[in-house]
Write an enzyme that holds these catalytic residues in place. Structure first.
Site, PDB file in Angstrom:
ATOM      1  N   HIS A 182      -7.462  -0.801   5.954  1.00 33.52           N
ATOM      2  CA  HIS A 182      -6.423   0.112   6.447  1.00 33.52           C
ATOM      3  C   HIS A 182      -6.253   1.262   5.462  1.00 33.52           C
ATOM      4  CE1 HIS A 182      -2.768   1.350   8.481  1.00 33.52           C
ATOM      5  NE2 HIS A 182      -2.066   1.205   7.365  1.00 33.52           N
ATOM      6  N   ASP A 194       5.850   4.637   5.128  1.00 39.86           N
ATOM      7  CA  ASP A 194       6.710   3.667   5.808  1.00 39.86           C
ATOM      8  C   ASP A 194       6.740   2.314   5.100  1.00 39.86           C
ATOM      9  OD1 ASP A 194       4.033   3.252   6.597  1.00 39.86           O
ATOM     10  OD2 ASP A 194       4.627   2.312   8.478  1.00 39.86           O
ATOM     11  N   HIS A 195       6.074   2.231   3.945  1.00 39.61           N
ATOM     12  CA  HIS A 195       6.137   1.019   3.122  1.00 39.61           C
ATOM     13  C   HIS A 195       6.710   1.281   1.736  1.00 39.61           C
ATOM     14  CE1 HIS A 195       3.791  -1.723   5.800  1.00 39.61           C
ATOM     15  NE2 HIS A 195       3.498  -0.550   6.318  1.00 39.61           N
ATOM     16  N   ASP A 242      -0.263  -4.174   6.370  1.00 39.63           N
ATOM     17  CA  ASP A 242      -0.888  -3.579   7.551  1.00 39.63           C
ATOM     18  C   ASP A 242      -2.375  -3.910   7.648  1.00 39.63           C
ATOM     19  OD1 ASP A 242       1.584  -2.499   7.975  1.00 39.63           O
ATOM     20  OD2 ASP A 242       0.959  -0.401   7.879  1.00 39.63           O
ATOM     21  N   HIS A 270       0.849  -1.199   0.000  1.00 37.83           N
ATOM     22  CA  HIS A 270       0.000   0.000   0.000  1.00 37.83           C
ATOM     23  C   HIS A 270       0.879   1.240   0.000  1.00 37.83           C
ATOM     24  CE1 HIS A 270       0.823  -0.651   4.275  1.00 37.83           C
ATOM     25  NE2 HIS A 270       0.341   0.543   4.574  1.00 37.83           N
ATOM     26  N   HIS A 293       4.599  -4.789  10.788  1.00 38.72           N
ATOM     27  CA  HIS A 293       5.071  -4.088  11.983  1.00 38.72           C
ATOM     28  C   HIS A 293       5.262  -5.041  13.151  1.00 38.72           C
ATOM     29  CE1 HIS A 293       4.471   0.187  10.742  1.00 38.72           C
ATOM     30  NE2 HIS A 293       3.565  -0.353   9.938  1.00 38.72           N
ATOM     31  N   HIS A 319       1.364   3.950   1.987  1.00 36.54           N
ATOM     32  CA  HIS A 319       1.908   4.689   3.131  1.00 36.54           C
ATOM     33  C   HIS A 319       3.429   4.779   3.056  1.00 36.54           C
ATOM     34  CE1 HIS A 319      -1.847   4.172   5.923  1.00 36.54           C
ATOM     35  NE2 HIS A 319      -1.981   5.159   5.047  1.00 36.54           N
TER      36      HIS A 319
END
Length: 269
Positions: free
Chosen positions: A116, A63-64, A133, A59, A175, A61
């Protein structure tokens, strides 16, 4: 069918609590799952003598995806992911029901798992589910863009994969949230012996510096409250939390997610 032998899966910690997964197939051909940070991934790849041939993005975001440009500059390769991630380097757009084969690593199938985010994808290779996530070990992602109905449907589909594939599956999530998630699980189901046992096991692993963001789907079904909203004991606990009877599974799931947010002291989305 897969064109490669069962892979070796490496867990690479990045950022504060993210993981990147490396799926090592034949002749060290390797698929990277998500790209939150490039440095530790490059270091792990070079230390192991791996040969990156593809990256899978779950996805959009940051942090990915924020390490993707550096990774593809260092290791030119195909990047699979949702259409929303074209701007960050996805060049092979995939979605619900797609299948593709990565030479040396095997065949992957794609499942749309919104909740999410709206664009979230999960990737299935053999008995492994790379679920980003959407599904966490003992928890699930917050509903930043999607609805409770979407997330419950996504989790139900992931949970059903073991039955569809005639065997237990293993999830690999994005995570290291297991300890926190289990605190809530134990609060919501204090009489669940499987949760109590898992709390002890995870505490020992974390004290030894071991990651806990991978687990069997069977264990998740026994200990993850977000896969258990239809279980009578937990349902009664959710009803006690809201102070009224809940007939609808989606409403029960939504209230469970609110309960977790309240438990963590987070603002409701």
């Amino acid at each position: 069918m897969s064109t490669a032998t069962a892979p070796t899966i490496h867990c690479i910690p990045v950022l504060s609590d993210n993981y990147v997964w490396l799926i090592e197939g034949d002749d060290r051909a390797t698929v990277i799952v998500d790209a939150g940070e490039a440095g530790p991934v490059i270091e792990a790849i070079e230390a192991r003598g791996l040969k990156p041939v593809a990256t899978l993005i779950t996805h959009h975001h940051g942090d990915h995806v924020q390490g993707l440009a550096e990774l593809t500059q260092r290791f030119p390769m195909t990047v699979y992911g949702p259409d929303s991630c074209r701007r960050v380097g996805v060049d092979a757009v995939v979605g619900e029901g797609d299948r593709f084969t990565v030479p040396g690593v095997g065949e992957f199938s794609v499942m749309a798992t919104p909740g999410h985010t709206q664009d979230h994808l999960s990737y299935i290779r053999g008995q492994a589910i790379f679920c980003g996530d959407t599904l966490f070990t003992a928890g699930c992602g917050r509903l930043f863009e999607g609805t409770a109905a979407q997330m419950l449907h996504s989790l139900d589909r992931l949970a059903a994969l073991g039955d569809e594939k005639d065997g237990d599956m293993t999830i690999y999530c994005g995570h290291e949230y297991t300890t926190d998630s289990l605190r809530f699980a134990a609060h919501a189901e204090p009489d669940n012996p499987d949760i109590a046992a898992r709390v002890r096991e995870v505490a020992e692993k974390r004290s030894n510096g071991e990651p806990t963001a991978s687990a069997s789907m069977d264990l998740e079904k026994r200990t993850n409250p977000f896969l258990r909203v239809r279980v009578r004991g937990l349902r009664k606990a959710i009803e006690a939390y809201v102070g009224e009877r809940i007939e609808d599974d989606i409403d029960a799931f939504a209230q469970l997610r609110h309960w977790k947010d309240d438990f963590d002291g987070l603002a409701r989305l």
